[in-house]
Design a protein around this motif. Structure first.
Motif: not given
Ligand SMILES: Cc1cc2nc3c(=O)[nH]c(=O)nc-3n(C[C@H](O)[C@H](O)[C@H](O)COP(=O)(O)OP(=O)(O)OC[C@H]3O[C@@H](n4cnc5c(N)ncnc54)[C@H](O)[C@@H]3O)c2cc1C
Length: 426
Positions: A340-353, A355-370
């Motif tokens: 916000a202070q330096m004027g670039y796009e926030d790299p973080i997901n807009p909401t906690y939800e 982030t949760n979706e992203m976590y489970h999506r990434c985890l699912d991908y790795v479990l499939e790879e296992i």
């Protein structure tokens, strides 16, 4: 037995003192991650880091996110959820490396299949990590710019494939490299075997061990001018790169000898491209027959899924074991404030939800790879009950046995304790 506050959060004062507790935990299937937790003195550090950050700014035109900002000169500011380090000099980095070596030794002495955690800001000059990150991001952005010109904007990262012929033409028209020169770029073992170049091929042109000093011009989208990508890497920065790779090699070798898995922590997003790049290079060298090095992915980042899928695909192509620790991310407030202070796009997901979706999506991908290749391993580093339940459910659905060591659960208990399957059952 009466448990004191000290007893709850401190496993012991030294390598010997922690052993009884680690042995007791091990009997219940609970392993340990040894994480060096000494904090540096803040006072003196602040002013010196700020001065060093100012020194990075210079006359060069910098990408906003990777630019020095005096208010964030000390990257430890406001961070309570993770250990942070202050760079004093190269000798101090060597000292940190020695401490990490002791942690690896202690992990191996006290548990089977132990973990040890390291932070690259303890092993390298942070200003160097920021600069290297900026270079890597410019390089990646240039790939996407080329993709847009070839009508491929908005495609998923691994579906974006540049047509080699058109790419070479564009590079020649931009005055970056003649067709004969760029032909050389694409003649490596894995490049040039198809008529397309994807982001992984593109990134592999950038090998920190061999090609760092190669001067390369890329066009600035705003000004249309060609700008040097690497020319400002000074001799000292080249040396800093060499030293951090050497330190990582020393640690990885020791971890391999001792049968300890080494987790490289994820840190602020403006260090992360460099940290991840250096970690992947170390994985390539040390994860040939089993996962010794674990990279960390922060799922609060908008780009997390692209990063995970890209690195899994790279490990498949190159045949090494993909070791990963998945976290949500510890630096959210600081990241948002800085953006916000330096004027670039926030790299973080807009909401906690999200982030949760992203976590489970990434985890699912790795479990499939296992399930698919047995060449991936994951530490689910989260205290979130839904995430633990999600992992167990998906493991069952995929037929991954509950005691499979390819999946473990990590939680923080003052010192960082790894909880393996039996105790993590909800
Ligand atoms: C073993 C272990 C190792 C770790 N190593 C690292 C590491 O290397 N690097 C690192 O950065 N962190 C690390 N962490 C910390 C981790 O990233 C989280 O900060 C912490 O675990 C809390 O997340 P959770 O999943 O446990 O709990 P939860 O309470 O479910 O999640 C809290 C997290 O969600 C995210 N979040 C919260 N609110 C929002 C919002 N409004 N928008 C978007 N996202 C939001 C933030 O990341 C926050 O920390 C580690 C944690 C553990 C347990």
């Amino acid at each position: 037995m009466k448990m004191t506050f000290y007893g709850q959060f401190v496993a012991g004062e030294d390598q010997e003192a922690i052993k009884p507790l680690l042995r007791r935990n091990q009997a219940f299937g609970v392993g340990a991650v040894l994480d060096y937790s000494v904090e540096e003195d803040l006072g003196d550090g602040r002013s010196r880091t700020s001065a060093a950050e100012k020194e990075m700014g210079g006359a060069e035109k910098r990408e906003e996110r990777f630019r020095a900002h005096q208010g964030f000169g000390d990257h430890r500011g406001g961070v309570t959820g993770a250990h942070t380090y202050f760079y004093a000099d190269e000798a101090k980095c060597d000292q940190h490396m020695e401490t990490f070596l002791h942690c690896i030794d202690a992990s191996s002495g006290s548990s089977d299949d132990g973990f040890s955690a390291i932070k690259l800001t303890a092993l390298a000059r942070p200003q160097f990590l920021v600069r290297f990150s900026e270079v890597l991001m410019k390089w990646r952005r240039f790939f996407h710019q080329m993709a847009t010109e070839q009508g491929q904007a908005g495609r998923a990262v691994l579906d974006t494939k540049l047509e080699l012929e058109k790419l070479q033409e564009a590079l020649a028209n931009l005055g970056i490299a003649s067709k004969a020169e760029s032909q050389q770029w694409f003649t490596g073992e894995k490049l040039g075997t198809s008529s397309t170049v994807d982001l992984l091929d593109w990134n592999s042109l950038f090998d920190s061990r061999t090609k760092l000093s190669k001067p390369l011009l890329i066009p600035n989208r705003k000004t249309g001018q060609l700008e040097p990508l690497l020319s400002r890497f000074s001799e000292e920065e080249e040396l800093q790169m060499k030293r951090v790779l050497q330190r990582m090699d020393v640690l990885a070798k020791r971890a391999m000898e001792k049968g300890v898995r080494l987790m490289v922590d994820a840190e602020q997003s403006y260090f992360q491209p460099a940290i991840s790049h250096l970690t992947v290079e170390t994985q390539r060298r040390f994860n040939k027959s089993r996962p010794i090095i674990y990279n960390t992915y922060q799922c609060y980042l908008k780009e997390a899924y692209d990063n995970v899928t890209g690195d899994v695909e790279l490990s498949r192509r190159e045949g090494w074991h993909f070791g990963t620790k998945l976290v949500r991310g510890a630096y959210m407030e600081q990241e948002r404030e800085r953006a916000a202070q330096m004027g670039y796009e926030d790299p973080i997901n807009p909401t906690y939800e999200k982030t949760n979706e992203m976590y489970h999506r990434c985890l699912d991908y790795v479990l499939e790879e296992i399930k698919r290749s047995r060449k991936a391993s994951v530490m689910v580093a989260s205290h979130n009950e839904d995430t633990v339940k999600f992992t167990l459910r998906r493991m069952m659905e995929l037929g991954i046995h509950p005691s499979d060591k390819k999946v473990c659960f990590g939680q923080l208990l003052g010192m960082c304790d790894q909880i393996t399957f039996p105790l993590a059952l909800p």
